[in-house]
Design a protein around this motif. Structure first.
Motif, short mmCIF file in Angstrom:
data_model
loop_
_atom_site.label_atom_id
_atom_site.label_comp_id
_atom_site.label_asym_id
_atom_site.label_seq_id
_atom_site.Cartn_x
_atom_site.Cartn_y
_atom_site.Cartn_z
N HIS A 13 0.85 -1.19 0.00
CA HIS A 13 0.00 0.00 0.00
C HIS A 13 0.89 1.24 0.00
CE1 HIS A 13 -3.38 2.62 0.73
NE2 HIS A 13 -2.82 3.10 1.83
N GLU A 14 0.67 2.11 -0.99
CA GLU A 14 1.38 3.38 -1.12
C GLU A 14 2.89 3.20 -1.03
OE1 GLU A 14 -0.36 6.14 1.66
OE2 GLU A 14 -2.09 6.50 0.37
N GLY A 15 3.38 2.20 -1.75
CA GLY A 15 4.82 1.99 -1.86
C GLY A 15 5.47 1.25 -0.72
N LEU A 16 4.67 0.87 0.28
CA LEU A 16 5.21 0.13 1.42
C LEU A 16 4.76 -1.32 1.35
CD1 LEU A 16 4.74 2.61 4.41
CD2 LEU A 16 6.75 2.30 2.94
N LEU A 17 5.71 -2.22 1.53
CA LEU A 17 5.42 -3.65 1.60
C LEU A 17 5.21 -4.04 3.05
CD1 LEU A 17 5.58 -6.58 0.22
CD2 LEU A 17 7.94 -6.56 1.06
N TYR A 18 4.10 -4.72 3.32
CA TYR A 18 3.81 -5.25 4.65
C TYR A 18 3.87 -6.77 4.57
CZ TYR A 18 2.05 -0.52 5.53
OH TYR A 18 1.93 0.85 5.66
N ALA A 19 4.73 -7.39 5.37
CA ALA A 19 4.90 -8.83 5.34
C ALA A 19 4.75 -9.40 6.75
CB ALA A 19 6.28 -9.20 4.78
N ALA A 20 4.01 -10.50 6.85
CA ALA A 20 3.84 -11.16 8.14
C ALA A 20 5.08 -11.96 8.48
CB ALA A 20 2.62 -12.08 8.09
N ASP A 21 5.63 -11.72 9.67
CA ASP A 21 6.75 -12.52 10.17
C ASP A 21 6.13 -13.65 10.99
OD1 ASP A 21 9.15 -13.53 10.95
OD2 ASP A 21 9.90 -11.71 11.89
N CYS A 38 8.64 -2.58 4.54
CA CYS A 38 9.76 -2.21 3.67
C CYS A 38 9.33 -1.12 2.69
CB CYS A 38 10.26 -3.42 2.90
SG CYS A 38 11.71 -3.09 1.84
N HIS A 39 10.13 -0.07 2.57
CA HIS A 39 9.94 0.94 1.54
C HIS A 39 10.52 0.37 0.26
CE1 HIS A 39 10.21 4.63 -0.74
NE2 HIS A 39 9.58 5.30 0.22
N LEU A 40 9.66 -0.01 -0.69
CA LEU A 40 10.13 -0.76 -1.86
C LEU A 40 11.07 0.04 -2.75
CD1 LEU A 40 6.96 -2.78 -2.92
CD2 LEU A 40 9.10 -3.68 -2.02
N LYS A 41 10.76 1.30 -2.98
CA LYS A 41 11.61 2.09 -3.87
C LYS A 41 13.00 2.27 -3.30
CE LYS A 41 11.73 6.40 -6.53
NZ LYS A 41 11.01 7.67 -6.86
N GLU A 42 13.06 2.54 -2.00
CA GLU A 42 14.35 2.74 -1.34
C GLU A 42 14.97 1.42 -0.87
OE1 GLU A 42 13.76 5.51 1.81
OE2 GLU A 42 13.10 7.12 0.48
N GLN A 43 14.20 0.34 -0.92
CA GLN A 43 14.63 -0.97 -0.44
C GLN A 43 15.18 -0.86 0.98
OE1 GLN A 43 16.97 -3.24 -3.22
NE2 GLN A 43 15.72 -2.67 -4.97
N ARG A 44 14.37 -0.24 1.83
CA ARG A 44 14.78 0.03 3.20
C ARG A 44 13.71 -0.47 4.17
NH1 ARG A 44 13.61 4.72 6.15
NH2 ARG A 44 12.86 5.67 4.21
N TRP A 45 14.14 -1.25 5.16
CA TRP A 45 13.21 -1.78 6.15
C TRP A 45 12.93 -0.74 7.22
CZ3 TRP A 45 10.58 -6.04 5.19
CH2 TRP A 45 11.09 -6.96 4.27
N LEU A 46 11.65 -0.60 7.57
CA LEU A 46 11.21 0.37 8.57
C LEU A 46 10.90 -0.36 9.88
CD1 LEU A 46 8.82 2.41 6.23
CD2 LEU A 46 11.29 2.72 6.61
N GLU A 47 10.34 0.36 10.84
CA GLU A 47 10.02 -0.24 12.12
C GLU A 47 8.91 -1.28 11.97
OE1 GLU A 47 11.19 0.04 15.36
OE2 GLU A 47 12.89 0.97 14.32
N PRO A 48 9.06 -2.46 12.56
CA PRO A 48 7.99 -3.47 12.49
C PRO A 48 6.79 -3.06 13.32
CG PRO A 48 9.75 -4.22 13.94
CD PRO A 48 10.24 -2.94 13.31
N ILE A 49 5.67 -3.71 13.05
CA ILE A 49 4.41 -3.41 13.74
C ILE A 49 3.98 -4.65 14.53
CG2 ILE A 49 2.00 -2.73 13.45
CD1 ILE A 49 2.85 -1.55 10.71
N ALA A 50 3.86 -4.52 15.84
CA ALA A 50 3.42 -5.63 16.68
C ALA A 50 1.94 -5.92 16.44
CB ALA A 50 3.66 -5.32 18.15
#
Length: 264
Positions: free
Chosen positions: A102-110, A119-131
């Motif tokens: 959604h809006e360039g951000l990848l959300y993946a279930a761990d 993950c910010h897909l364009k920048e290929q940068r992992w952001l803070e996870p969401i509990a």
């Protein structure tokens, strides 16, 4: 249909660029490409240790392919039929399953860690996870799913470990004493999907209709437009009223739109 390889192990596939892509996760696996359902199969071999487990078609037409046992996301161009880059998982031990964008951000279930990684897909940068709320209380494992609008939907299980596969044998690697789930019973899928709306950053559940003859387990999904089909089966109840160990009738549940309940 005969598939190439020594012992192909295909769980998932997707459609992209007018082709059917199948993901062979065996130890000589790769992306299997068909131009038509009955056509010949050509195999694009994976790099050593990076065997494709599943894929998600992105808005630009590329396919994001999860690999195992070396844990990365690889970008696959289905038109040219080549890999064009990769993003390593945020940690080497992450067990990522269902994804949505959604809006360039990848959300993946761990899967067994009770969180969504971002993950910010364009920048290929992992952001803070969401509990994720209710982890180890209602569920222990977050699996695959689907997307409607800004929300991702994930199947749930009481299993409390990662789903790991031995590429050489195709068999699941099951840790000791893994048969008991977080509810104290034999582990099982739940009667609900976890929902995370990226626009509001709120969690909720999509709960299956109650069944008179047992507990409904739902797992696999298929989306066509605004129609969602969830499959599972009804488990007869034990004497104490909880789900037993025997499988009952198969069920297919159709939903239109993003109806859900139990927002958190």
């Amino acid at each position: 249909m005969a598939l190439p390889g020594k012992k192909p192990n295909v769980w998932y596939g997707t459609k992209a660029a007018g082709k059917l892509l199948l993901f062979d996760r065996s130890d000589d696996g790769g992306v299997l490409v068909l131009d038509s359902p009955a056509g010949p199969v050509r195999k694009l071999a994976a790099a050593a240790g990076k065997f494709p487990a599943g894929g998600k078609v992105l808005a630009d037409g590329r396919v994001l392919v999860a690999t195992y046992p070396v844990r990365t996301y690889q970008f696959f161009d289905p038109v040219r039929e080549v890999f064009t880059g990769e993003i390593p998982y945020p940690t080497s031990d992450a067990g990522l399953t269902g994804v949505f964008v959604h809006e360039g951000l990848l959300y993946a279930a761990d899967s067994a860690a009770g969180r969504l990684v971002v993950c910010h897909l364009k920048e290929q940068r992992w952001l803070e996870p969401i509990a994720v709320p209710d982890y180890k209380k209602v569920f222990g494992f977050i699996g695959g799913g689907f997307q409607l609008g800004s929300a991702g939907y994930f199947c749930l299980s009481t299993y409390a470990h990662q789903s790991r596969l031995d590429p050489a044998t195709g068999k699941l690697i099951v840790p000791p004493n893994a048969d008991i789930g977080v509810d104290g019973r034999a582990h099982h899928f739940l009667d609900r999907f976890l929902v995370f709306d990226a626009a509001t950053r709120k969690f909720s559940y999509l709960v299956a209709p109650a069944q008179t003859d047992g507990y409904p387990l739902i797992c696999y999904s298929h989306v066509e437009g605004e129609k969602v089909f969830l499959t599972g089966y009804v488990v007869p109840l034990d004497a104490d009223g909880g789900p037993g160990k025997k499988a009952g009738d198969w069920i297919v549940w159709e939903r239109r739109g993003a109806a859900r309940r139990g927002e958190r």
